[in-house]
Scaffold this motif. Sequence first.
Motif, PDB file in Angstrom:
ATOM      1  N   TRP A 224       8.064  -2.271  -4.292  1.00 56.40           N
ATOM      2  CA  TRP A 224       7.059  -2.673  -3.316  1.00 56.40           C
ATOM      3  C   TRP A 224       6.726  -1.502  -2.403  1.00 56.40           C
ATOM      4  O   TRP A 224       7.566  -0.645  -2.150  1.00 56.40           O
ATOM      5  N   LYS A 225       5.488  -1.497  -1.894  1.00 50.76           N
ATOM      6  CA  LYS A 225       5.063  -0.491  -0.934  1.00 50.76           C
ATOM      7  C   LYS A 225       4.586  -1.186   0.342  1.00 50.76           C
ATOM      8  O   LYS A 225       3.812  -2.148   0.278  1.00 50.76           O
ATOM      9  N   LYS A 226       5.070  -0.681   1.465  1.00 48.30           N
ATOM     10  CA  LYS A 226       4.560  -1.162   2.749  1.00 48.30           C
ATOM     11  C   LYS A 226       3.330  -0.335   3.096  1.00 48.30           C
ATOM     12  O   LYS A 226       3.399   0.890   3.138  1.00 48.30           O
ATOM     13  N   ILE A 227       2.214  -1.022   3.331  1.00 48.57           N
ATOM     14  CA  ILE A 227       0.950  -0.309   3.534  1.00 48.57           C
ATOM     15  C   ILE A 227       0.289  -0.709   4.856  1.00 48.57           C
ATOM     16  O   ILE A 227       0.588  -1.747   5.426  1.00 48.57           O
ATOM     17  N   ARG A 228      -0.607   0.174   5.295  1.00 48.64           N
ATOM     18  CA  ARG A 228      -1.441  -0.123   6.459  1.00 48.64           C
ATOM     19  C   ARG A 228      -2.879   0.202   6.084  1.00 48.64           C
ATOM     20  O   ARG A 228      -3.156   1.252   5.505  1.00 48.64           O
ATOM     21  N   ILE A 229      -3.805  -0.706   6.397  1.00 49.59           N
ATOM     22  CA  ILE A 229      -5.211  -0.460   6.103  1.00 49.59           C
ATOM     23  C   ILE A 229      -5.900   0.097   7.342  1.00 49.59           C
ATOM     24  O   ILE A 229      -5.298   0.183   8.420  1.00 49.59           O
ATOM     25  N   ALA A 230      -7.167   0.460   7.206  1.00 50.16           N
ATOM     26  CA  ALA A 230      -7.881   1.198   8.252  1.00 50.16           C
ATOM     27  C   ALA A 230      -7.969   0.457   9.577  1.00 50.16           C
ATOM     28  O   ALA A 230      -8.022   1.079  10.636  1.00 50.16           O
ATOM     29  N   ASN A 231      -7.969  -0.884   9.533  1.00 46.98           N
ATOM     30  CA  ASN A 231      -8.066  -1.642  10.784  1.00 46.98           C
ATOM     31  C   ASN A 231      -6.720  -1.880  11.456  1.00 46.98           C
ATOM     32  O   ASN A 231      -6.640  -2.570  12.479  1.00 46.98           O
ATOM     33  N   GLY A 232      -5.643  -1.337  10.867  1.00 44.80           N
ATOM     34  CA  GLY A 232      -4.315  -1.432  11.469  1.00 44.80           C
ATOM     35  C   GLY A 232      -3.428  -2.515  10.899  1.00 44.80           C
ATOM     36  O   GLY A 232      -2.230  -2.565  11.208  1.00 44.80           O
ATOM     37  N   ASN A 233      -3.967  -3.409  10.071  1.00 48.82           N
ATOM     38  CA  ASN A 233      -3.152  -4.473   9.484  1.00 48.82           C
ATOM     39  C   ASN A 233      -2.116  -3.892   8.517  1.00 48.82           C
ATOM     40  O   ASN A 233      -2.414  -2.961   7.764  1.00 48.82           O
ATOM     41  N   VAL A 234      -0.927  -4.480   8.544  1.00 47.74           N
ATOM     42  CA  VAL A 234       0.207  -3.976   7.762  1.00 47.74           C
ATOM     43  C   VAL A 234       0.778  -5.086   6.887  1.00 47.74           C
ATOM     44  O   VAL A 234       0.771  -6.264   7.266  1.00 47.74           O
ATOM     45  N   GLY A 235       1.270  -4.714   5.711  1.00 50.15           N
ATOM     46  CA  GLY A 235       1.922  -5.677   4.828  1.00 50.15           C
ATOM     47  C   GLY A 235       2.506  -4.989   3.613  1.00 50.15           C
ATOM     48  O   GLY A 235       2.509  -3.746   3.526  1.00 50.15           O
ATOM     49  N   TRP A 236       2.999  -5.800   2.685  1.00 48.95           N
ATOM     50  CA  TRP A 236       3.648  -5.268   1.476  1.00 48.95           C
ATOM     51  C   TRP A 236       2.833  -5.624   0.244  1.00 48.95           C
ATOM     52  O   TRP A 236       2.278  -6.711   0.147  1.00 48.95           O
ATOM     53  N   ILE A 237       2.782  -4.686  -0.712  1.00 54.55           N
ATOM     54  CA  ILE A 237       2.034  -4.898  -1.947  1.00 54.55           C
ATOM     55  C   ILE A 237       2.844  -4.324  -3.111  1.00 54.55           C
ATOM     56  O   ILE A 237       3.588  -3.347  -2.931  1.00 54.55           O
ATOM     57  N   PRO A 238       2.753  -4.925  -4.314  1.00 53.28           N
ATOM     58  CA  PRO A 238       3.496  -4.369  -5.457  1.00 53.28           C
ATOM     59  C   PRO A 238       3.114  -2.920  -5.735  1.00 53.28           C
ATOM     60  O   PRO A 238       1.932  -2.549  -5.656  1.00 53.28           O
ATOM     61  N   GLU A 239       4.094  -2.107  -6.046  1.00 53.01           N
ATOM     62  CA  GLU A 239       3.862  -0.681  -6.304  1.00 53.01           C
ATOM     63  C   GLU A 239       2.875  -0.454  -7.436  1.00 53.01           C
ATOM     64  O   GLU A 239       2.092   0.501  -7.413  1.00 53.01           O
ATOM     65  N   LYS A 240       2.900  -1.348  -8.440  1.00 56.08           N
ATOM     66  CA  LYS A 240       2.028  -1.192  -9.609  1.00 56.08           C
ATOM     67  C   LYS A 240       0.557  -1.385  -9.260  1.00 56.08           C
ATOM     68  O   LYS A 240      -0.314  -1.030 -10.070  1.00 56.08           O
ATOM     69  N   SER A 241       0.267  -1.954  -8.093  1.00 58.37           N
ATOM     70  CA  SER A 241      -1.113  -2.242  -7.717  1.00 58.37           C
ATOM     71  C   SER A 241      -1.836  -1.053  -7.100  1.00 58.37           C
ATOM     72  O   SER A 241      -3.041  -1.128  -6.839  1.00 58.37           O
ATOM     73  N   ILE A 242      -1.115   0.037  -6.821  1.00 53.25           N
ATOM     74  CA  ILE A 242      -1.730   1.175  -6.139  1.00 53.25           C
ATOM     75  C   ILE A 242      -1.475   2.474  -6.911  1.00 53.25           C
ATOM     76  O   ILE A 242      -0.581   2.539  -7.762  1.00 53.25           O
TER      77      ILE A 242
END
Length: 257
Positions: free
Chosen positions: A236-254
């Motif tokens: 899993w990767k912990k990510i942040r998008i441009a508007n500041g929201n943070v969460g986790w997404i499967p590594e295979k998705s990026i």
Amino acid sequence: MKKIIQNIKTICAMMIFIIIASSVYAQPEETFRKANTFYQKEDYETAIKLYEQLIKDGKYSSEVYFNLGNSYYKTEKYESAILNYERAKKFNAADEDIDYNLRLANMQCVDKIEPLPQVFYQKWWGEFIHDSTPDERGKSSMIALWVATAFFLVFIFMRNITIKKICFYIGLTSVLVAGFYFLLGSKQNELINSRHDAIIFATSDYVKSSPDEKSANLFMLHSGTKVEVLDQLQGWKKIRIANGNVGWIPEKSIEMI
């Protein structure tokens, strides 16, 4: 006689070395030209294979990534186009063509995320850092060092006190300028080699509250969206998008930029 023969052998060996070195250098140039030719003929799939081969062989550059991005854009693989435009931008952030094509590709994305506003000095510093390439900054640093050397030599041999002082201060300033450009170039190289950003490659995927399929869905992202990677844990990767929201997404998705 033996010495003459030895010299001839040495010259022949040097010529062979030069020929081999030239052919090794010419090979990626030839592959790049072939890829460009296939692109002009609208055979984008073949062009993609050749550009990808150059990158696999370590012969990557802003131009290779940019042309690869263009090829993917023509085949409507917008997430791959964005990925390669972003990689090209890391090498040459001041290139307006890269910016323009990246904007076109981003317009094809589903997600339209408003970025958080930057403090003015952060925005200014970011633009200043990317206003030139590391190679250009390196050349500027070398020129400043040569100027400093010239003025220090004049300082050493000149007897006039006033001229000696002027040469000393100009030489010292040139050294400081050289050091400043060197630090900027080093910072840019650091940014080029960093891998903190990624592009969503899954058609769509939920961003989770924790690295667990059973955790709550926070929001959904679609292919082509750029994210910042903050952390990773067991696929899993912990990510942040441009508007500041943070969460986790499967590594295979990026795909990392």
